[in-house]
Motif scaffolding. Sequence first.
Motif: not given
Ligand SMILES: Cc1ncc(COP(=O)(O)O)c(C=O)c1O
Length: 426
Positions: A109-110, A134, A188, A216, A219, A245, A247-248, A255
Amino acid sequence: MSPKYVLDPFSEKYAHRTSSMLSSEIRDLLEITARPDIISLAGGLPYTQAFDPQVILRLVSRVLAEDCAASLQYGPSDGFAPLKRSLTEIMREEGTPCLPEDLIVTSGAQQGLEFISKIFINPGDHIITEAPSYVGALNSFLSYQPQIHAIPMDEEGMVLAELRNTLQRLEERGERAKFIYTIPNFQNPAGITMSRDRRYALLETAEEFDCLVVEDNPYGLLRFEGDPVPTLRSLDESKVIYLGTLSKIFSAGMRIGWVAAPHPVLEKLLLAKQSADLCTSSFTQRIAHLYFAEEDWKGQVSQLVEIYRERRNVLLASLDEFLAELCSWTHPQGGLFVWVTLPAYIHASEMLASAIDAKVAYVPGSGFFPYRGGENCMRLNFSYPEPEVLWEGVKRLSKVIKREVALAKSLGLQGKPAGGRPHGQE
Ligand SMILES: Cc1ncc(COP(=O)(O)O)c(C=O)c1O
Protein backbone atom coordinates in the motif's frame (compact mmCIF):
# COMPACT_ATOMS: atom_id res chain seq x y z
CA MET A 1 23.36 3.65 5.41
CA SER A 2 26.65 4.41 7.13
CA PRO A 3 28.97 6.19 7.53
CA LYS A 4 26.78 9.31 7.56
CA TYR A 5 28.27 12.42 5.99
CA VAL A 6 28.38 15.55 8.13
CA LEU A 7 28.74 17.74 5.05
CA ASP A 8 27.14 16.29 1.96
CA PRO A 9 29.37 17.04 -1.06
CA PHE A 10 26.38 16.64 -3.39
CA SER A 11 24.00 19.01 -1.57
CA GLU A 12 23.87 21.49 -4.48
CA LYS A 13 22.71 18.83 -6.85
CA TYR A 14 19.57 17.49 -5.18
CA ALA A 15 16.03 18.44 -6.23
CA HIS A 16 14.22 20.86 -3.89
CA ARG A 17 11.80 18.13 -2.86
CA THR A 18 14.55 16.23 -1.08
CA SER A 19 14.62 18.92 1.61
CA SER A 20 11.14 17.80 2.70
CA MET A 21 11.93 14.10 2.47
CA LEU A 22 12.28 12.78 5.99
CA SER A 23 13.90 9.73 7.38
CA SER A 24 11.24 7.81 9.29
CA GLU A 25 11.91 8.08 13.00
CA ILE A 26 10.48 4.58 13.26
CA ARG A 27 12.87 3.02 10.76
CA ASP A 28 15.83 4.69 12.50
CA LEU A 29 14.55 3.37 15.80
CA LEU A 30 14.11 -0.14 14.52
CA GLU A 31 17.84 -0.32 13.98
CA ILE A 32 18.46 0.32 17.69
CA THR A 33 15.58 -1.76 18.94
CA ALA A 34 16.68 -4.82 16.99
CA ARG A 35 19.14 -5.36 19.86
CA PRO A 36 18.01 -8.54 21.64
CA ASP A 37 18.24 -7.02 25.12
CA ILE A 38 15.70 -4.30 24.29
CA ILE A 39 11.96 -4.88 24.52
CA SER A 40 10.60 -3.08 21.52
CA LEU A 41 7.10 -1.71 21.68
CA ALA A 42 8.18 0.50 18.80
CA GLY A 43 7.78 -1.58 15.65
CA GLY A 44 4.64 -2.32 13.74
CA LEU A 45 5.55 -5.82 12.71
CA PRO A 46 2.82 -8.39 12.11
CA TYR A 47 3.39 -11.70 13.91
CA THR A 48 4.52 -13.78 10.92
CA GLN A 49 5.57 -16.62 13.25
CA ALA A 50 1.87 -17.52 13.25
CA PHE A 51 2.23 -18.85 9.69
CA ASP A 52 3.14 -22.47 9.02
CA PRO A 53 6.35 -22.52 6.93
CA GLN A 54 5.19 -25.80 5.35
CA VAL A 55 2.19 -24.05 3.83
CA ILE A 56 4.36 -21.37 2.28
CA LEU A 57 6.84 -23.97 1.06
CA ARG A 58 4.02 -25.87 -0.62
CA LEU A 59 2.80 -22.73 -2.38
CA VAL A 60 6.27 -21.74 -3.55
CA SER A 61 6.90 -25.29 -4.86
CA ARG A 62 3.61 -25.28 -6.73
CA VAL A 63 4.26 -21.91 -8.36
CA LEU A 64 7.65 -23.11 -9.53
CA ALA A 65 6.40 -26.51 -10.65
CA GLU A 66 3.34 -25.25 -12.49
CA ASP A 67 4.18 -21.75 -13.65
CA CYS A 68 7.93 -21.26 -13.37
CA ALA A 69 8.65 -19.33 -16.57
CA ALA A 70 5.81 -16.84 -16.07
CA SER A 71 6.68 -16.35 -12.39
CA LEU A 72 10.22 -15.38 -13.40
CA GLN A 73 8.90 -13.01 -16.07
CA TYR A 74 7.55 -9.42 -16.18
CA GLY A 75 3.80 -9.26 -15.79
CA PRO A 76 0.97 -6.83 -16.52
CA SER A 77 1.40 -3.44 -14.81
CA ASP A 78 -2.10 -3.56 -13.33
CA GLY A 79 -1.38 -6.93 -11.69
CA PHE A 80 -1.74 -10.69 -12.16
CA ALA A 81 -5.39 -11.18 -13.18
CA PRO A 82 -6.17 -14.20 -10.91
CA LEU A 83 -4.73 -12.36 -7.91
CA LYS A 84 -6.85 -9.31 -8.72
CA ARG A 85 -9.91 -11.54 -8.44
CA SER A 86 -8.69 -12.81 -5.03
CA LEU A 87 -8.24 -9.22 -3.86
CA THR A 88 -11.85 -8.44 -4.71
CA GLU A 89 -12.83 -11.43 -2.54
CA ILE A 90 -10.87 -9.96 0.35
CA MET A 91 -12.69 -6.64 -0.11
CA ARG A 92 -16.03 -8.46 -0.21
CA GLU A 93 -15.17 -9.93 3.22
CA GLU A 94 -15.52 -6.36 4.53
CA GLY A 95 -18.66 -5.73 2.51
CA THR A 96 -16.92 -3.69 -0.16
CA PRO A 97 -17.97 -4.57 -3.70
CA CYS A 98 -15.17 -4.24 -6.23
CA LEU A 99 -14.46 -5.63 -9.71
CA PRO A 100 -10.97 -6.71 -10.78
CA GLU A 101 -10.95 -3.89 -13.34
CA ASP A 102 -11.54 -1.34 -10.55
CA LEU A 103 -8.13 -1.95 -8.96
CA ILE A 104 -4.43 -2.14 -9.71
CA VAL A 105 -1.89 -4.18 -7.75
CA THR A 106 0.96 -2.21 -6.16
CA SER A 107 4.16 -3.16 -4.32
CA GLY A 108 2.54 -2.65 -0.92
CA ALA A 109 0.00 0.00 0.00
CA GLN A 110 3.00 2.26 0.57
CA GLN A 111 3.57 2.37 -3.18
CA GLY A 112 -0.11 3.28 -3.63
CA LEU A 113 0.43 6.23 -1.27
CA GLU A 114 3.47 7.30 -3.24
CA PHE A 115 1.50 7.17 -6.51
CA ILE A 116 -1.40 9.10 -5.04
CA SER A 117 1.06 11.77 -3.92
CA LYS A 118 2.69 11.81 -7.35
CA ILE A 119 -0.49 12.14 -9.40
CA PHE A 120 -2.30 14.66 -7.16
CA ILE A 121 0.11 16.89 -5.27
CA ASN A 122 1.67 20.03 -6.74
CA PRO A 123 3.95 22.02 -4.42
CA GLY A 124 1.78 24.20 -2.19
CA ASP A 125 -1.41 22.16 -2.68
CA HIS A 126 -3.60 21.57 0.35
CA ILE A 127 -4.30 18.10 1.66
CA ILE A 128 -5.99 16.86 4.82
CA THR A 129 -4.84 14.13 7.19
CA GLU A 130 -5.78 12.94 10.64
CA ALA A 131 -3.61 14.09 13.53
CA PRO A 132 -1.76 11.90 14.31
CA SER A 133 -1.38 9.92 11.09
CA TYR A 134 0.65 7.13 9.49
CA VAL A 135 4.23 8.31 9.16
CA GLY A 136 4.81 6.54 5.82
CA ALA A 137 1.89 8.44 4.30
CA LEU A 138 3.06 11.75 5.75
CA ASN A 139 6.54 11.21 4.37
CA SER A 140 5.23 10.37 0.89
CA PHE A 141 2.97 13.41 0.90
CA LEU A 142 5.63 15.76 2.28
CA SER A 143 8.12 14.84 -0.41
CA TYR A 144 5.73 16.42 -2.95
CA GLN A 145 5.66 19.64 -0.87
CA PRO A 146 1.98 20.15 -0.04
CA GLN A 147 0.56 22.09 2.88
CA ILE A 148 -0.83 19.44 5.18
CA HIS A 149 -3.77 20.30 7.41
CA ALA A 150 -3.73 17.75 10.23
CA ILE A 151 -7.18 17.46 11.82
CA PRO A 152 -7.43 16.27 15.45
CA MET A 153 -9.33 13.11 16.29
CA ASP A 154 -11.69 12.16 19.10
CA GLU A 155 -12.83 8.64 19.95
CA GLU A 156 -15.02 8.59 16.78
CA GLY A 157 -12.29 9.64 14.37
CA MET A 158 -11.49 12.91 12.63
CA VAL A 159 -13.29 15.85 14.29
CA LEU A 160 -15.59 17.07 11.56
CA ALA A 161 -16.15 20.55 12.96
CA GLU A 162 -12.38 21.12 12.64
CA LEU A 163 -12.36 19.63 9.16
CA ARG A 164 -15.20 21.89 8.05
CA ASN A 165 -13.49 24.97 9.54
CA THR A 166 -10.33 24.18 7.62
CA LEU A 167 -12.13 23.54 4.34
CA GLN A 168 -14.24 26.66 4.86
CA ARG A 169 -11.16 28.80 5.46
CA LEU A 170 -9.58 27.44 2.31
CA GLU A 171 -12.76 28.11 0.35
CA GLU A 172 -12.82 31.73 1.54
CA ARG A 173 -9.36 32.11 0.02
CA GLY A 174 -10.53 30.49 -3.21
CA GLU A 175 -8.63 27.27 -2.45
CA ARG A 176 -9.58 23.64 -2.03
CA ALA A 177 -8.00 20.58 -0.48
CA LYS A 178 -7.18 17.93 -3.08
CA PHE A 179 -7.98 15.00 -0.82
CA ILE A 180 -8.72 13.87 2.72
CA TYR A 181 -6.50 10.97 3.84
CA THR A 182 -7.94 8.72 6.52
CA ILE A 183 -7.22 5.34 8.13
CA PRO A 184 -10.73 4.65 9.40
CA ASN A 185 -10.14 1.25 11.06
CA PHE A 186 -7.86 0.83 14.12
CA GLN A 187 -5.82 3.77 12.99
CA ASN A 188 -2.05 3.73 12.88
CA PRO A 189 -0.88 5.18 15.23
CA ALA A 190 -3.88 6.11 17.40
CA GLY A 191 -5.82 2.81 17.40
CA ILE A 192 -9.06 4.78 16.86
CA THR A 193 -11.92 3.58 14.61
CA MET A 194 -14.11 6.08 12.80
CA SER A 195 -17.77 5.62 13.80
CA ARG A 196 -20.45 4.82 11.23
CA ASP A 197 -22.09 8.25 11.57
CA ARG A 198 -18.75 9.98 11.21
CA ARG A 199 -18.11 8.06 7.98
CA TYR A 200 -21.37 9.26 6.43
CA ALA A 201 -20.73 12.81 7.60
CA LEU A 202 -17.14 12.77 6.31
CA LEU A 203 -18.35 11.74 2.87
CA GLU A 204 -20.98 14.50 2.90
CA THR A 205 -18.35 17.05 3.83
CA ALA A 206 -16.04 15.77 1.09
CA GLU A 207 -18.90 16.12 -1.39
CA GLU A 208 -19.73 19.63 -0.24
CA PHE A 209 -16.16 20.84 -0.56
CA ASP A 210 -15.33 18.78 -3.66
CA CYS A 211 -12.50 16.70 -2.14
CA LEU A 212 -11.48 13.18 -2.94
CA VAL A 213 -11.18 10.78 0.00
CA VAL A 214 -8.22 8.42 0.33
CA GLU A 215 -9.17 5.46 2.54
CA ASP A 216 -6.18 3.45 3.78
CA ASN A 217 -7.43 0.18 5.25
CA PRO A 218 -4.63 -2.25 6.17
CA TYR A 219 -6.19 -3.40 9.45
CA GLY A 220 -9.94 -3.69 8.73
CA LEU A 221 -10.05 -7.49 9.00
CA LEU A 222 -8.13 -7.52 12.30
CA ARG A 223 -11.09 -6.71 14.54
CA PHE A 224 -11.13 -8.15 18.11
CA GLU A 225 -14.32 -6.56 19.37
CA GLY A 226 -17.32 -4.50 18.31
CA ASP A 227 -19.31 -4.62 15.09
CA PRO A 228 -17.76 -4.02 11.68
CA VAL A 229 -18.35 -0.56 10.23
CA PRO A 230 -18.81 -0.08 6.47
CA THR A 231 -15.77 1.02 4.51
CA LEU A 232 -15.96 4.50 3.00
CA ARG A 233 -15.48 2.95 -0.42
CA SER A 234 -18.59 0.78 0.07
CA LEU A 235 -20.56 3.95 0.85
CA ASP A 236 -19.35 5.99 -2.10
CA GLU A 237 -17.30 4.62 -4.98
CA SER A 238 -17.41 7.88 -6.89
CA LYS A 239 -14.83 9.76 -4.84
CA VAL A 240 -13.12 7.26 -2.56
CA ILE A 241 -9.68 5.92 -3.47
CA TYR A 242 -9.19 2.73 -1.47
CA LEU A 243 -5.84 1.27 -0.43
CA GLY A 244 -5.60 -2.36 0.60
CA THR A 245 -2.66 -4.57 1.49
CA LEU A 246 -1.78 -8.20 2.20
CA SER A 247 0.89 -7.08 4.68
CA LYS A 248 -1.21 -7.48 7.82
CA ILE A 249 -3.27 -10.53 6.92
CA PHE A 250 -0.65 -12.56 5.04
CA SER A 251 2.83 -11.26 4.42
CA ALA A 252 4.51 -7.87 4.48
CA GLY A 253 7.53 -9.51 2.85
CA MET A 254 5.62 -10.35 -0.35
CA ARG A 255 5.08 -6.58 -0.89
CA ILE A 256 1.58 -6.75 -2.30
CA GLY A 257 -1.03 -4.04 -1.95
CA TRP A 258 -3.67 -2.55 -4.20
CA VAL A 259 -5.55 0.61 -5.04
CA ALA A 260 -9.22 0.64 -6.05
CA ALA A 261 -10.28 3.96 -7.54
CA PRO A 262 -12.59 5.67 -10.02
CA HIS A 263 -11.39 4.72 -13.50
CA PRO A 264 -9.90 8.07 -14.57
CA VAL A 265 -7.77 8.04 -11.40
CA LEU A 266 -6.85 4.39 -11.99
CA GLU A 267 -5.50 5.30 -15.44
CA LYS A 268 -3.17 7.89 -13.95
CA LEU A 269 -2.11 5.47 -11.21
CA LEU A 270 -1.26 2.90 -13.87
CA LEU A 271 1.02 5.41 -15.60
CA ALA A 272 2.73 6.03 -12.26
CA LYS A 273 3.11 2.27 -11.77
CA GLN A 274 4.65 1.80 -15.21
CA SER A 275 7.25 4.46 -14.61
CA ALA A 276 8.02 3.32 -11.05
CA ASP A 277 8.65 -0.41 -11.42
CA LEU A 278 6.77 -1.77 -14.47
CA CYS A 279 4.96 -4.38 -12.38
CA THR A 280 4.75 -5.94 -8.94
CA SER A 281 6.70 -9.21 -8.55
CA SER A 282 5.15 -11.90 -10.75
CA PHE A 283 6.51 -14.49 -8.34
CA THR A 284 4.98 -13.20 -5.11
CA GLN A 285 1.68 -12.35 -6.83
CA ARG A 286 1.35 -15.99 -7.85
CA ILE A 287 2.17 -17.26 -4.36
CA ALA A 288 -0.35 -14.86 -2.87
CA HIS A 289 -2.98 -15.85 -5.39
CA LEU A 290 -2.62 -19.55 -4.53
CA TYR A 291 -2.72 -18.73 -0.83
CA PHE A 292 -6.00 -16.81 -1.06
CA ALA A 293 -7.56 -19.15 -3.63
CA GLU A 294 -6.74 -22.44 -1.93
CA GLU A 295 -5.64 -22.09 1.68
CA ASP A 296 -7.79 -21.38 4.72
CA TRP A 297 -6.86 -17.69 4.83
CA LYS A 298 -9.95 -16.74 6.81
CA GLY A 299 -9.00 -19.31 9.47
CA GLN A 300 -5.52 -17.82 9.56
CA VAL A 301 -6.90 -14.29 9.99
CA SER A 302 -9.09 -15.58 12.86
CA GLN A 303 -5.98 -17.03 14.47
CA LEU A 304 -4.13 -13.71 14.12
CA VAL A 305 -7.12 -11.92 15.63
CA GLU A 306 -7.02 -14.27 18.66
CA ILE A 307 -3.28 -13.69 19.12
CA TYR A 308 -3.58 -9.91 18.80
CA ARG A 309 -6.64 -9.72 21.04
CA GLU A 310 -4.77 -11.46 23.84
CA ARG A 311 -1.78 -9.17 23.38
CA ARG A 312 -3.91 -6.05 23.28
CA ASN A 313 -5.56 -7.19 26.51
CA VAL A 314 -2.19 -7.75 28.16
CA LEU A 315 -0.92 -4.35 27.04
CA LEU A 316 -4.03 -2.57 28.32
CA ALA A 317 -3.91 -4.50 31.61
CA SER A 318 -0.24 -3.63 32.13
CA LEU A 319 -0.93 0.05 31.44
CA ASP A 320 -3.71 -0.13 34.03
CA GLU A 321 -1.41 -1.83 36.50
CA PHE A 322 1.60 0.47 36.13
CA LEU A 323 0.49 3.80 34.66
CA ALA A 324 -3.16 4.39 35.55
CA GLU A 325 -2.41 7.46 37.66
CA LEU A 326 -0.17 9.19 35.17
CA CYS A 327 -1.24 8.48 31.60
CA SER A 328 -4.27 7.93 29.42
CA TRP A 329 -4.52 5.69 26.36
CA THR A 330 -6.81 4.55 23.59
CA HIS A 331 -8.71 1.26 23.57
CA PRO A 332 -8.28 -0.20 20.07
CA GLN A 333 -10.96 -2.61 18.87
CA GLY A 334 -8.48 -4.12 16.44
CA GLY A 335 -5.20 -3.53 14.64
CA LEU A 336 -1.74 -3.30 16.17
CA PHE A 337 -1.38 -0.07 18.19
CA VAL A 338 -2.25 1.78 21.37
CA TRP A 339 -1.67 5.53 21.65
CA VAL A 340 -0.55 6.73 25.07
CA THR A 341 -0.76 10.32 26.31
CA LEU A 342 1.76 11.22 29.01
CA PRO A 343 1.59 14.21 31.37
CA ALA A 344 1.74 17.37 29.23
CA TYR A 345 5.22 18.35 30.47
CA ILE A 346 6.93 15.12 29.39
CA HIS A 347 8.69 15.14 26.05
CA ALA A 348 8.53 11.60 24.71
CA SER A 349 11.37 12.11 22.18
CA GLU A 350 13.68 13.41 24.88
CA MET A 351 12.73 10.58 27.24
CA LEU A 352 13.55 7.91 24.65
CA ALA A 353 17.26 7.76 25.49
CA SER A 354 16.40 6.94 29.13
CA ALA A 355 13.92 4.32 27.95
CA ILE A 356 16.49 2.64 25.75
CA ASP A 357 18.85 2.74 28.70
CA ALA A 358 16.15 0.91 30.64
CA LYS A 359 15.92 -1.53 27.71
CA VAL A 360 12.51 -0.66 26.38
CA ALA A 361 11.57 1.29 23.24
CA TYR A 362 8.48 3.06 21.86
CA VAL A 363 7.83 5.51 19.06
CA PRO A 364 7.55 9.14 20.21
CA GLY A 365 4.29 10.76 19.13
CA SER A 366 5.76 13.77 17.35
CA GLY A 367 6.82 11.62 14.36
CA PHE A 368 3.16 11.14 13.48
CA PHE A 369 2.45 14.82 12.93
CA PRO A 370 3.45 16.65 9.76
CA TYR A 371 4.79 19.74 11.51
CA ARG A 372 4.31 19.73 15.27
CA GLY A 373 2.20 18.01 17.91
CA GLY A 374 2.11 14.83 19.94
CA GLU A 375 5.26 15.69 21.92
CA ASN A 376 3.85 14.13 25.08
CA CYS A 377 2.53 11.04 23.32
CA MET A 378 3.85 7.67 22.24
CA ARG A 379 2.75 4.74 20.09
CA LEU A 380 2.96 1.25 21.53
CA ASN A 381 2.76 -1.88 19.40
CA PHE A 382 1.26 -5.10 20.74
CA SER A 383 1.26 -7.42 17.71
CA TYR A 384 4.83 -8.61 17.86
CA PRO A 385 6.08 -9.06 21.45
CA GLU A 386 4.89 -12.15 23.35
CA PRO A 387 2.37 -11.32 26.13
CA GLU A 388 4.85 -11.68 29.04
CA VAL A 389 7.33 -9.50 27.18
CA LEU A 390 4.67 -6.82 26.70
CA TRP A 391 3.98 -6.83 30.45
CA GLU A 392 7.65 -6.50 31.31
CA GLY A 393 8.08 -3.79 28.65
CA VAL A 394 5.34 -1.62 30.17
CA LYS A 395 6.76 -2.24 33.65
CA ARG A 396 10.15 -0.92 32.51
CA LEU A 397 8.51 1.99 30.70
CA SER A 398 6.53 2.94 33.78
CA LYS A 399 9.73 3.25 35.81
CA VAL A 400 11.20 5.59 33.20
CA ILE A 401 8.05 7.72 33.11
CA LYS A 402 7.87 7.88 36.91
CA ARG A 403 11.49 9.01 37.08
CA GLU A 404 10.75 11.69 34.51
CA VAL A 405 7.72 12.88 36.47
CA ALA A 406 9.76 13.04 39.69
CA LEU A 407 12.46 15.03 37.91
CA ALA A 408 9.93 17.47 36.45
CA LYS A 409 8.42 17.93 39.94
CA SER A 410 11.76 18.67 41.50
CA LEU A 411 12.53 21.21 38.76
CA GLY A 412 9.05 22.75 38.97
CA LEU A 413 8.35 22.03 35.28
CA GLN A 414 4.90 20.53 35.69
CA GLY A 415 3.04 23.56 34.39
CA LYS A 416 5.05 23.63 31.18
CA PRO A 417 3.86 21.71 28.14
CA ALA A 418 6.46 19.63 26.34
CA GLY A 419 6.15 22.09 23.44
CA GLY A 420 7.42 21.08 20.10
CA ARG A 421 9.95 21.40 17.44
CA PRO A 422 8.82 21.29 13.86
CA HIS A 423 8.84 17.75 12.50
CA GLY A 424 12.23 16.72 11.18
CA GLN A 425 14.14 19.61 12.75
CA GLU A 426 15.57 17.94 15.80
C1 LIG B 1 -1.83 2.91 7.66
C2 LIG B 1 -0.83 2.20 6.83
N1 LIG B 1 -0.83 2.35 5.52
C3 LIG B 1 0.06 1.72 4.73
C4 LIG B 1 1.02 0.90 5.26
C5 LIG B 1 2.02 0.25 4.34
O1 LIG B 1 1.69 -1.06 4.12
P1 LIG B 1 2.41 -1.96 3.03
O2 LIG B 1 3.23 -2.95 3.75
O3 LIG B 1 1.27 -2.58 2.28
O4 LIG B 1 3.22 -1.08 2.13
C6 LIG B 1 1.07 0.70 6.64
C7 LIG B 1 2.11 -0.14 7.24
O5 LIG B 1 2.31 -0.24 8.41
C8 LIG B 1 0.12 1.36 7.44
O6 LIG B 1 0.11 1.23 8.78
